[in-house]
Design an enzyme around this catalytic site. Structure first.
Site, PDB file in Angstrom:
ATOM      1  N   MET A   1       2.659  17.302 -13.125  1.00  0.00           N
ATOM      2  CA  MET A   1       2.480  16.874 -14.520  1.00  0.00           C
ATOM      3  C   MET A   1       1.017  16.542 -14.786  1.00  0.00           C
ATOM      4  SD  MET A   1       5.839  14.608 -15.497  1.00  0.00           S
ATOM      5  CE  MET A   1       5.911  13.660 -13.979  1.00  0.00           C
TER       6      MET A   1
ATOM      7  N   GLN B   1      -0.854  22.787  -7.083  1.00  0.00           N
ATOM      8  CA  GLN B   1      -0.448  23.837  -8.024  1.00  0.00           C
ATOM      9  C   GLN B   1      -1.666  24.445  -8.735  1.00  0.00           C
ATOM     10  OE1 GLN B   1       1.287  23.250 -12.028  1.00  0.00           O
ATOM     11  NE2 GLN B   1       3.136  24.211 -11.224  1.00  0.00           N
TER      12      GLN B   1
ATOM     13  N   CYS C   1       3.782  27.123 -17.523  1.00  0.00           N
ATOM     14  CA  CYS C   1       3.142  26.319 -18.570  1.00  0.00           C
ATOM     15  C   CYS C   1       3.230  27.039 -19.920  1.00  0.00           C
ATOM     16  CB  CYS C   1       1.685  26.059 -18.218  1.00  0.00           C
ATOM     17  SG  CYS C   1       0.842  25.148 -19.517  1.00  0.00           S
TER      18      CYS C   1
ATOM     19  N   LYS D   1       6.688  27.896  -9.573  1.00  0.00           N
ATOM     20  CA  LYS D   1       7.423  27.130 -10.586  1.00  0.00           C
ATOM     21  C   LYS D   1       7.372  27.938 -11.880  1.00  0.00           C
ATOM     22  CE  LYS D   1       7.776  22.725 -12.933  1.00  0.00           C
ATOM     23  NZ  LYS D   1       7.063  22.845 -14.215  1.00  0.00           N
TER      24      LYS D   1
ATOM     25  N   ASN E   1      15.117  22.294 -12.404  1.00  0.00           N
ATOM     26  CA  ASN E   1      14.220  21.379 -13.122  1.00  0.00           C
ATOM     27  C   ASN E   1      14.575  21.371 -14.609  1.00  0.00           C
ATOM     28  OD1 ASN E   1      11.088  21.661 -14.610  1.00  0.00           O
ATOM     29  ND2 ASN E   1      11.706  19.760 -13.637  1.00  0.00           N
ATOM     30  N   GLY E   2      14.411  20.200 -15.191  1.00  0.00           N
ATOM     31  CA  GLY E   2      14.641  20.043 -16.629  1.00  0.00           C
ATOM     32  C   GLY E   2      15.762  19.079 -16.910  1.00  0.00           C
TER      33      GLY E   2
ATOM     34  N   ARG F   1       9.677  13.947 -16.221  1.00  0.00           N
ATOM     35  CA  ARG F   1       9.524  12.830 -17.161  1.00  0.00           C
ATOM     36  C   ARG F   1      10.256  11.560 -16.757  1.00  0.00           C
ATOM     37  NH1 ARG F   1      11.014  16.549 -22.128  1.00  0.00           N
ATOM     38  NH2 ARG F   1      12.286  17.381 -20.422  1.00  0.00           N
TER      39      ARG F   1
END
Ligand SMILES: Cc1cc2nc3c(=O)[nH]c(=O)nc-3n(C[C@H](O)[C@H](O)[C@H](O)COP(=O)(O)O)c2cc1C
Length: 330
Positions: free
Chosen positions: A19, A72, A102, A141, A204-205, A229
């Site tokens: 992040m 990353q 992204c 990712k 993820n998510g 998050r």
């Protein structure tokens, strides 16, 4: 139990998501101490790295206590990405991760990040060359696809596996969705259920409760969860999930003493890393999250985010601890 290359992970590992402006060394250390099994840096521009841009280079800093840690990188130019692999390798991470997810315009307009989902052959070619360039495990990712009409993640994941990536983390949204709507884990489960897949598939998510993590594990059969998050201002989330896995019960939310301690350590680690001025400045954005929901807190938050001297911020932490010691967090 899943492995990334030779890195042995526990059953259903929890990964700290990359992040921007969040996943820096102090935050990664706090997450690691609180149960994260793998941590990733924020995305780092390959173009920035090859130009020796100070801001990009600083993001390569990693500490022994964080391992295993992935760095990353993003970009879409073959030469820059390969050179960036060489540069990243010198920082001795455990993993190099490629950002193919992204969604922001200035990144996708150059075909980088999720932009490359419009050019799968380039995605595969770039990945293959990067895998060949290094002995470190390369992970990817990405998102489900560019838009809902172009979700080919089962095929894409298999092709990336075939050119040598060691794990894939999939955010259950398309680029067009950005962060809207709910993450859809069905296509991620389809990747996992492809009988040809043998590398770990991490979901993820929207893993924002221990129950959601259980669902990802038990109902969707994924190999682990990457968490973004839900960890911001709550590095304890990883242990909260693990405790729930073990006992079926929720840990109580961290009390004020624990929060103050985390904020204090976060600030101290930032100062040790970047010096007092930058450390004080860059830790400011985290305080709101550590002290969310406390009534009549504004005066203290303002002091934390306007003081230029570390000593003043530390003094405010002491004041907060004294004044709100018994505050019950929900
Ligand atoms: C503040 C912020 C910064 C992010 N920066 C990155 C990044 O640098 N690289 C990346 O791959 N994803 C980045 N993401 C996306 C997250 O890694 C993750 O895929 C997304 O937040 C969904 O997971 P979550 O619901 O657990 O947050 C970022 C997300 C947020 C909220």
């Amino acid at each position: 139990m899943p492995k990334i290359g030779d890195i042995q992970l526990p059953e259903f590992p929890l990964l700290l998501a990359p992040m921007e402006d969040v996943s820096d060394p102090p935050f990664r250390a706090l997450c690691k101490e609180n149960g994260a099994d793998v941590v990733y840096t924020e995305f780092i521009s390959s173009e920035g790295l090859i130009r020796d841009a100070a801001k990009s280079v600083m993001k390569l800093d990693i500490y022994e206590k964080e391992r295993p840690v992935g760095i990353q990188i993003f970009g879409a130019e073959m030469d820059s990405m390969l050179e960036a692999v060489d540069i990243v390798e010198r920082s001795r991470p455990d993993i190099i991760d490629i950002n193919f997810g992204c969604p922001v315009k200035k990144v996708v307009s150059k075909n980088a990040g999720a932009g490359i989902l419009r050019d799968i052959p380039l995605m595969v070619k770039l990945t293959e060359a990067m895998v060949k360039r290094t002995n470190l495990p390369i992970t990817v990712k990405t998102r489900l696809g560019w838009d809902s009409d172009s979700i080919k993640i089962v095929e894409v994941a298999e092709r990336l596996q075939d050119v040598g990536i060691k794990a894939i983390s999939i955010h259950g949204r398309t680029r067009v969705q950005m962060y809207k709507g709910d993450a859809n884990w069905e296509p991620i489960a389809a990747v996992k259920n492809n009988p040809r897949m043998h590398i770990p598939v991490f979901g993820n998510g929207d893993v924002d409760t221990p129950e959601a993590a259980v669902k990802m594990r038990d109902d969707f059969g994924l190999d682990g969860a990457m968490i973004g998050r839900a960890s911001i201002g709550n590095p304890w989330f990883f242990n909260q999930v693990k405790h729930y896995f073990k006992t079926g019960e929720h840990l109580p939310p961290p009390n004020m003493a624990k929060r103050v301690e985390a904020a204090r350590r976060h600030l101290q680690m930032s100062i040790d890393w970047k010096g007092e001025k930058l450390g004080v400045f860059e830790t400011r954005r985290h305080y709101t999250n550590y002290f969310k929901g406390i009534p009549h807190f504004k005066e203290y938050r303002m002091k934390m985010v306007t003081s230029d001297e570390a000593a003043d911020v530390f003094a405010t932490f002491d004041e907060v601890l004294e004044k709100f010691a018994d505050y019950q967090f929900a």
